[in-house]
Design an enzyme around this catalytic site. Structure first.
Site, PDB file in Angstrom:
ATOM      1  N   ASN A 157       0.849  -1.276   0.158  1.00 42.49           N
ATOM      2  CA  ASN A 157      -0.154  -0.140  -0.275  1.00 42.49           C
ATOM      3  C   ASN A 157       0.628   0.962   0.153  1.00 42.49           C
ATOM      4  OD1 ASN A 157      -2.533  -1.222  -0.423  1.00 42.49           O
ATOM      5  ND2 ASN A 157      -2.283  -1.218   2.112  1.00 42.49           N
TER       6      ASN A 157
ATOM      7  N   CYS B 124     -16.935  -4.323  -3.758  1.00 42.69           N
ATOM      8  CA  CYS B 124     -15.929  -4.898  -3.604  1.00 42.69           C
ATOM      9  C   CYS B 124     -16.639  -6.067  -2.615  1.00 42.69           C
ATOM     10  CB  CYS B 124     -14.413  -4.645  -3.825  1.00 42.69           C
ATOM     11  SG  CYS B 124     -14.407  -4.702  -2.058  1.00 42.69           S
TER      12      CYS B 124
ATOM     13  N   ARG C 111     -17.350   0.752  -1.314  1.00 47.12           N
ATOM     14  CA  ARG C 111     -15.711   1.670  -1.568  1.00 47.12           C
ATOM     15  C   ARG C 111     -16.052   2.851  -2.430  1.00 47.12           C
ATOM     16  NH1 ARG C 111     -10.750  -2.571  -1.046  1.00 47.12           N
ATOM     17  NH2 ARG C 111      -9.946  -0.683  -0.133  1.00 47.12           N
TER      18      ARG C 111
ATOM     19  N   ASP D 115      -7.164  -3.790   8.100  1.00 41.81           N
ATOM     20  CA  ASP D 115      -6.008  -4.834   7.378  1.00 41.81           C
ATOM     21  C   ASP D 115      -6.042  -5.826   8.000  1.00 41.81           C
ATOM     22  OD1 ASP D 115      -5.073  -2.906   5.010  1.00 41.81           O
ATOM     23  OD2 ASP D 115      -6.783  -3.744   5.999  1.00 41.81           O
TER      24      ASP D 115
ATOM     25  N   ARG E 250      -2.810 -11.326  -3.548  1.00 42.58           N
ATOM     26  CA  ARG E 250      -2.797  -9.471  -4.025  1.00 42.58           C
ATOM     27  C   ARG E 250      -1.762  -9.178  -3.557  1.00 42.58           C
ATOM     28  NH1 ARG E 250      -8.221  -7.529  -4.195  1.00 42.58           N
ATOM     29  NH2 ARG E 250      -6.642  -5.699  -4.703  1.00 42.58           N
TER      30      ARG E 250
END
Ligand code: EPZ
Length: 421
Positions: A23, A118, A123, A308, A400
């Site tokens: 990120n 998603c 989002r 997260d 990912r």
């Protein structure tokens, strides 16, 4: 599609190296659109999201050179075709919207597919678009695409109703060469935002306040901007995931290059749960012990407990010694891992934005399906402590955001392997 098989019950012992932060890399890749010249980014992890962003940048006309094993990525955006960021790319990676700000700042126009929802929530990008409009851009939405145009963006005072990480990053990128001063209020404080601001300043931008909730960007001329050479900060979420894994397996793991300062909220919770977390010379040592004490967790924007890490801490609380209430305040649907954890014997009840987790004596291995990036991490963690074999499918979600997680866990003693489906 690959699967990961885990035979639970092994303590994790040894050392693990944290990779560069996904990120942080993504906004840095977007920043390369601002200048003509080779931008060099190092400590880049090998992740699917970064490959997707490369495809997007090539689609826009950028040249890219990558030495993947060495973690070096070079990008030059001399010419950019009047291309759009297509739906098939944006839908797989919402961070594609980060090209909006730099494209309209330098090329006066950007077309990006709306990300759509998603697994973890709707989002939207309304705050991104609100800021660009305040900076004088025209914004039109049709056929699922947003088109943003501006002859010259102008500085503006922008207030975010909701804390948004990529919203803060997108508008910072847009404001670097705007006419005048832009202030971002109620901005995101994440370390990845600071990494971007520091890199933009190295490129010639004039940004102050990154890391606080008010960021000021004084516009400079495009000619003042030069490409930069930047080493990406370590991934705090990958580090946190390994901290939880060490805690759950009653292990003893040294996490090297661990961004300890940015994991304060997680460390507090792990210590409350009875885990030993000690800073050492070249990393952070995490030692798990019996019992895992059940603790309550509420996710918040940085520096609060990271959303997260919510799925991962839930896997840990599933084998806690009592009751844990986990509240998700950032995303509206980030409990996709609950159903899969319950199939392993976890006792979890969802009540609105909270999940009530009653610790059980043990979990049992089962065939599971990953639904999103961090949910898949939590299933791997649960598999590490479950009785028997756990099989996690659809692990493209995992790829990912985690570089070869099975190799890193195997090196710590886990009985884990990836099988080609
Ligand atoms: C970033 O996503 C991260 N991704 C996410 O990491 C992370 O979960 C999230 O920040 C929160 O920390 C990247 O940095 C590439 P937000 P982002 O905008 O920026 C609402 C991972 O696991 N919102 O901070 O997309 C939004 O719906 C990923 O690595 C609006 O309403 O998240 C959400 O509820 C997953 N309007 C909240 O704000 C907007 O215009 C936070 O979203 C923008 C956001």
């Amino acid at each position: 599609m690959d699967k990961i098989l885990i035979e639970g019950g092994r303590r994790l012992v040894g050392e693990v190296q944290v990779s560069g932060a996904k990120n942080a890399v993504l906004p840095l890749m977007a920043a390369s659109l601002l200048v003509d010249g080779w931008m060099t980014i190092t400590n880049v992890p090998q992740l699917k999201d970064i490959d997707t962003f490369k495809i997007l940048l090539r689609h826009l006309g950028c040249e890219i050179e990558a030495d993947i094993p060495a973690g070096i990525l070079k990008i030059r955006a001399s010419e950019v075709k009047d291309a759009a960021a297509p739906y098939e790319l944006v839908k797989t990676m919402r961070a594609s919207v980060l090209v909006l700000g730099p494209l309209v700042a330098r090329f006066k126009k950007a077309r990006v597919s709306l990300p759509g929802g998603c697994a973890i929530g709707a989002r939207p990008i309304n705050l991104h678009l609100m800021g660009l409009k305040k900076m004088g851009a025209s914004v039109t939405i049709e056929h699922g695409y947003v088109t943003v145009e501006a002859k010259k963006l102008k500085g503006a005072k922008i207030y975010f109703d909701t804390n948004t990480v990529t919203g803060t990053e997108n508008l910072m990128l847009a404001a670097v060469c705007a006419d005048g001063v832009t202030t971002l209020e109620n901005a995101a404080l994440e370390p990845e935002v600071v990494c971007l601001a520091e890199t933009l300043n190295k490129m010639g931008a004039r940004i102050t306040g990154a890391g606080t909730d008010t960021i000021t960007i004084e516009g400079v001329s495009e000619a003042e901007l030069k490409p930069a050479f930047v080493r990406v900060i370590p991934d705090r979420i990958e580090a946190g995931t390994f901290m939880a894994a060490a805690a759950m397996t009653k292990g003893n793991v040294l996490i090297k290059d661990c961004p300890f300062r940015s994991l304060e909220a997680l460390t507090v919770k792990l210590r409350e749960a009875g885990t030993e977390v000690a800073e050492e010379e070249d990393g952070v040592r995490v030692t798990g012990d019996y019992p895992i004490r059940s603790v309550d967790v509420k996710t918040l924007p940085y520096p609060g407990f990271p959303t997260d890490m919510q799925a991962q801490i839930m896997a840990m609380m599933a084998v806690g010694n009592g009751l844990s209430v986990i509240t998700e305040t950032v995303f509206e649907n980030r409990f996709m891992h609950v159903g899969e954890l319950k199939r392993m014997g976890a006792d979890i009840t969802i009540d609105g934005r909270s999940a009530v987790v009653r610790g059980v004596r043990g979990l049992s291995g089962a065939p599971l399906m990953a639904t999103d990036l961090r949910a898949s991490a939590s299933l791997i963690l649960a598999g590490l402590v479950a009785q028997g074999v756990t099989e996690v499918s659809r692990i493209y979600h995992l790829d990912r955001g985690y570089q070869k997680i099975e190799d890193k866990l195997k090196a710590l003693g886990a009985e884990i392997q990836r099988v080609k489906a």
